[in-house]
Design a protein around this motif. Structure first.
Motif, PDB file in Angstrom:
ATOM      1  N   ASN A 182       0.818  -1.210   0.000  1.00  0.00           N
ATOM      2  CA  ASN A 182       0.000   0.000   0.000  1.00  0.00           C
ATOM      3  C   ASN A 182       0.855   1.265   0.000  1.00  0.00           C
ATOM      4  N   GLU A 183       1.857   1.285   0.845  1.00  0.00           N
ATOM      5  CA  GLU A 183       2.737   2.452   0.907  1.00  0.00           C
ATOM      6  C   GLU A 183       3.502   2.620  -0.408  1.00  0.00           C
ATOM      7  N   LEU A 184       3.991   1.509  -0.944  1.00  0.00           N
ATOM      8  CA  LEU A 184       4.717   1.551  -2.216  1.00  0.00           C
ATOM      9  C   LEU A 184       3.809   2.068  -3.324  1.00  0.00           C
ATOM     10  N   SER A 185       2.567   1.599  -3.364  1.00  0.00           N
ATOM     11  CA  SER A 185       1.619   2.035  -4.394  1.00  0.00           C
ATOM     12  C   SER A 185       1.337   3.528  -4.274  1.00  0.00           C
ATOM     13  N   ARG A 186       1.182   4.018  -3.028  1.00  0.00           N
ATOM     14  CA  ARG A 186       0.928   5.450  -2.829  1.00  0.00           C
ATOM     15  C   ARG A 186       2.095   6.293  -3.350  1.00  0.00           C
ATOM     16  N   ASN A 187       3.314   5.834  -3.094  1.00  0.00           N
ATOM     17  CA  ASN A 187       4.488   6.577  -3.541  1.00  0.00           C
ATOM     18  C   ASN A 187       4.563   6.642  -5.068  1.00  0.00           C
ATOM     19  N   ILE A 188       4.215   5.528  -5.707  1.00  0.00           N
ATOM     20  CA  ILE A 188       4.243   5.499  -7.171  1.00  0.00           C
ATOM     21  C   ILE A 188       3.170   6.419  -7.746  1.00  0.00           C
ATOM     22  N   ILE A 189       1.971   6.314  -7.192  1.00  0.00           N
ATOM     23  CA  ILE A 189       0.847   7.113  -7.685  1.00  0.00           C
ATOM     24  C   ILE A 189       1.095   8.603  -7.495  1.00  0.00           C
ATOM     25  N   ALA A 190       1.762   8.985  -6.400  1.00  0.00           N
ATOM     26  CA  ALA A 190       2.014  10.405  -6.118  1.00  0.00           C
ATOM     27  C   ALA A 190       2.756  11.074  -7.272  1.00  0.00           C
ATOM     28  N   HIS A 228      -5.279  16.418 -18.207  1.00  0.00           N
ATOM     29  CA  HIS A 228      -6.708  16.682 -18.027  1.00  0.00           C
ATOM     30  C   HIS A 228      -7.482  15.416 -17.644  1.00  0.00           C
ATOM     31  N   PHE A 229      -6.871  14.619 -16.773  1.00  0.00           N
ATOM     32  CA  PHE A 229      -7.504  13.406 -16.267  1.00  0.00           C
ATOM     33  C   PHE A 229      -7.949  13.622 -14.824  1.00  0.00           C
ATOM     34  N   ALA A 230      -9.225  13.358 -14.548  1.00  0.00           N
ATOM     35  CA  ALA A 230      -9.676  13.263 -13.163  1.00  0.00           C
ATOM     36  C   ALA A 230      -9.295  11.872 -12.645  1.00  0.00           C
ATOM     37  N   TYR A 231      -9.167  11.738 -11.340  1.00  0.00           N
ATOM     38  CA  TYR A 231      -8.695  10.460 -10.810  1.00  0.00           C
ATOM     39  C   TYR A 231      -9.259  10.217  -9.419  1.00  0.00           C
ATOM     40  N   ALA A 232      -9.278   8.933  -9.049  1.00  0.00           N
ATOM     41  CA  ALA A 232      -9.693   8.527  -7.704  1.00  0.00           C
ATOM     42  C   ALA A 232      -8.871   7.305  -7.314  1.00  0.00           C
ATOM     43  N   PHE A 233      -8.252   7.371  -6.145  1.00  0.00           N
ATOM     44  CA  PHE A 233      -7.416   6.282  -5.662  1.00  0.00           C
ATOM     45  C   PHE A 233      -7.965   5.764  -4.337  1.00  0.00           C
ATOM     46  N   ASP A 234      -8.124   4.465  -4.250  1.00  0.00           N
ATOM     47  CA  ASP A 234      -8.618   3.842  -3.021  1.00  0.00           C
ATOM     48  C   ASP A 234      -7.591   2.795  -2.581  1.00  0.00           C
ATOM     49  N   ILE A 235      -6.676   3.218  -1.720  1.00  0.00           N
ATOM     50  CA  ILE A 235      -5.593   2.349  -1.248  1.00  0.00           C
ATOM     51  C   ILE A 235      -5.701   2.239   0.269  1.00  0.00           C
ATOM     52  N   PRO A 236      -5.804   1.013   0.799  1.00  0.00           N
ATOM     53  CA  PRO A 236      -5.963   0.848   2.251  1.00  0.00           C
ATOM     54  C   PRO A 236      -4.839   1.517   3.040  1.00  0.00           C
ATOM     55  N   GLU A 237      -5.209   2.040   4.209  1.00  0.00           N
ATOM     56  CA  GLU A 237      -4.227   2.680   5.085  1.00  0.00           C
ATOM     57  C   GLU A 237      -3.433   1.648   5.885  1.00  0.00           C
ATOM     58  N   THR A 238      -3.980   0.444   6.015  1.00  0.00           N
ATOM     59  CA  THR A 238      -3.298  -0.604   6.784  1.00  0.00           C
ATOM     60  C   THR A 238      -2.089  -1.124   6.017  1.00  0.00           C
ATOM     61  N   GLU A 239      -1.141  -1.671   6.767  1.00  0.00           N
ATOM     62  CA  GLU A 239       0.065  -2.221   6.138  1.00  0.00           C
ATOM     63  C   GLU A 239      -0.239  -3.593   5.548  1.00  0.00           C
ATOM     64  N   TYR A 240       0.305  -3.858   4.358  1.00  0.00           N
ATOM     65  CA  TYR A 240       0.121  -5.157   3.706  1.00  0.00           C
ATOM     66  C   TYR A 240       1.486  -5.580   3.162  1.00  0.00           C
ATOM     67  N   SER A 241       2.199  -6.371   3.952  1.00  0.00           N
ATOM     68  CA  SER A 241       3.560  -6.772   3.575  1.00  0.00           C
ATOM     69  C   SER A 241       3.539  -7.980   2.643  1.00  0.00           C
ATOM     70  N   ARG A 284       6.280  -9.938  -0.648  1.00  0.00           N
ATOM     71  CA  ARG A 284       7.560  -9.918  -1.346  1.00  0.00           C
ATOM     72  C   ARG A 284       7.358  -9.308  -2.737  1.00  0.00           C
ATOM     73  N   ILE A 285       8.086  -8.227  -3.011  1.00  0.00           N
ATOM     74  CA  ILE A 285       7.921  -7.477  -4.250  1.00  0.00           C
ATOM     75  C   ILE A 285       9.294  -7.084  -4.793  1.00  0.00           C
ATOM     76  N   ASP A 286       9.404  -7.124  -6.124  1.00  0.00           N
ATOM     77  CA  ASP A 286      10.526  -6.470  -6.780  1.00  0.00           C
ATOM     78  C   ASP A 286      10.072  -5.036  -7.049  1.00  0.00           C
ATOM     79  N   VAL A 287      10.661  -4.068  -6.352  1.00  0.00           N
ATOM     80  CA  VAL A 287      10.178  -2.686  -6.404  1.00  0.00           C
ATOM     81  C   VAL A 287      10.212  -2.130  -7.820  1.00  0.00           C
ATOM     82  N   HIS A 341      -8.014   0.961  -7.401  1.00  0.00           N
ATOM     83  CA  HIS A 341      -8.475   0.407  -6.124  1.00  0.00           C
ATOM     84  C   HIS A 341      -7.614  -0.809  -5.779  1.00  0.00           C
ATOM     85  N   ILE A 342      -7.269  -0.938  -4.522  1.00  0.00           N
ATOM     86  CA  ILE A 342      -6.532  -2.117  -4.044  1.00  0.00           C
ATOM     87  C   ILE A 342      -7.381  -2.825  -2.996  1.00  0.00           C
TER      88      ILE A 342
END
Length: 305
Positions: A162-170, A180-193, A195-198, A224-225
């Motif tokens: 979730n944190e990684l996704s927020r950083n990318i989206i920012a 000229h794109f409107a957007y909506a992001f729904d990413i949980p605030e809780t931690e979800y660990s 294994r990822i290749d960043v 949405h996640i």
């Protein structure tokens, strides 16, 4: 005594006749096997050896048939690979030569002082865009080659998805707003660990968002996640023109472009690379679309890699 001798002789003759019959069948089958092998050797991979359950050489026949089927499958894959590389060469000639020729033209005009003032600044701006277009294509090409050859090295580490996704989206928010794109992001605030290749995960989201901006012709997108103990589901949608039913099954194929006139931007590598990177995470990516009603990409990533 004579009766036993006679019966023994009859039995021996019967056994000899049976063995001769078996040997004839084996010889006939060996001759057939030889013909089939000769055909296969000459490139006819459609030949098969028929064998019954009682045939002594049935296992050999089964093995020959399996070799023929495997070789035929490999030949088909080789032809498909050759066709893919031919399409790659065609794409290279267009996607490199065209912007490169244009770039040279703009730079020559600037160097020769044919343009000046605001027009010169505009030429420099266009030349810069052409340069970034070529850079993007070359990066995609190198990544495609590395994935295709199996030389891509992945480094999987525990990260908060979730944190990684927020950083990318920012990093995409100003780009979306400038487009000229409107957007909506729904990413949980809780931690979800998990294994990822960043770098790979970043490329996955970047490719999908870039695909929306470049090809969707829409003006609104959402991300949405959803998560549970088994997997994370990432759903990205747009409200654009959608993808036709004929094109939809092929969009993840290498070098496939929905705009067959080649007038569209892109090189047909982005979604293919995305699928490969998702697969490296043992995940899946699918697309659903209705022409004129937008497209939805769904990524499933297992928590246990």
């Amino acid at each position: 005594m004579n009766t036993y001798l006679f019966l023994g002789l009859v039995l021996a003759l019967f056994m000899m006749a049976y063995l001769i019959s078996v040997l004839r069948r084996v010889r006939t089958q060996l001759a057939l096997i030889k013909d089939v092998l000769e055909d296969i050797k000459n490139g006819n991979l459609n030949r098969r050896v028929l064998a019954g359950e009682s045939d002594m050489a049935r296992q050999i026949c089964y093995d020959i048939n399996e070799i023929a089927v495997t070789s035929q499958s490999r030949l088909i894959q080789q032809k498909q690979s050759e066709q893919a590389y031919k399409r790659l060469m065609t794409s290279l000639s267009h996607d490199v030569k065209t912007p490169l020729s244009s770039l040279v033209g703009y730079l020559e005009a600037i160097e020769s002082n044919i343009v000046a003032g605001e027009e010169k600044d505009e030429y420099i701006h266009v030349a810069s865009n052409k340069t970034h277009q070529l850079k993007h294509f070359v990066e995609n090409l190198f990544e495609w080659v590395k994935l295709d050859s199996g030389e891509q090295i992945f480094h999987f580490e525990l990260f908060d998805l979730n944190e990684l996704s927020r950083n990318i989206i920012a990093d995409w928010i100003p780009i979306l707003e400038n487009s000229h794109f409107a957007y909506a992001f729904d990413i949980p605030e809780t931690e979800y660990s998990m294994r990822i290749d960043v770098n790979a995960y970043t490329r996955i989201l970047n490719n999908l968002l870039q695909n929306i901006i470049t090809h969707s012709e829409g003006n609104h997108m959402t991300l949405h996640i959803f998560e549970n103990e088994q997997q994370a589901k990432i759903v990205i949608t747009d409200n654009g023109k959608g993808i036709s039913p004929d094109d939809l099954p092929h969009i993840f194929e290498r070098m496939y472009q929905c705009d067959h006139s080649r007038s569209a931007k892109g090189n047909g590598l982005g979604l293919s690379i995305t699928r490969e990177l998702v697969s490296a995470h043992k995940g899946t990516i699918t697309a659903a679309s209705i022409s004129g009603s937008g497209t939805t990409f769904t990524i499933l990533l297992p928590k246990a890699l």
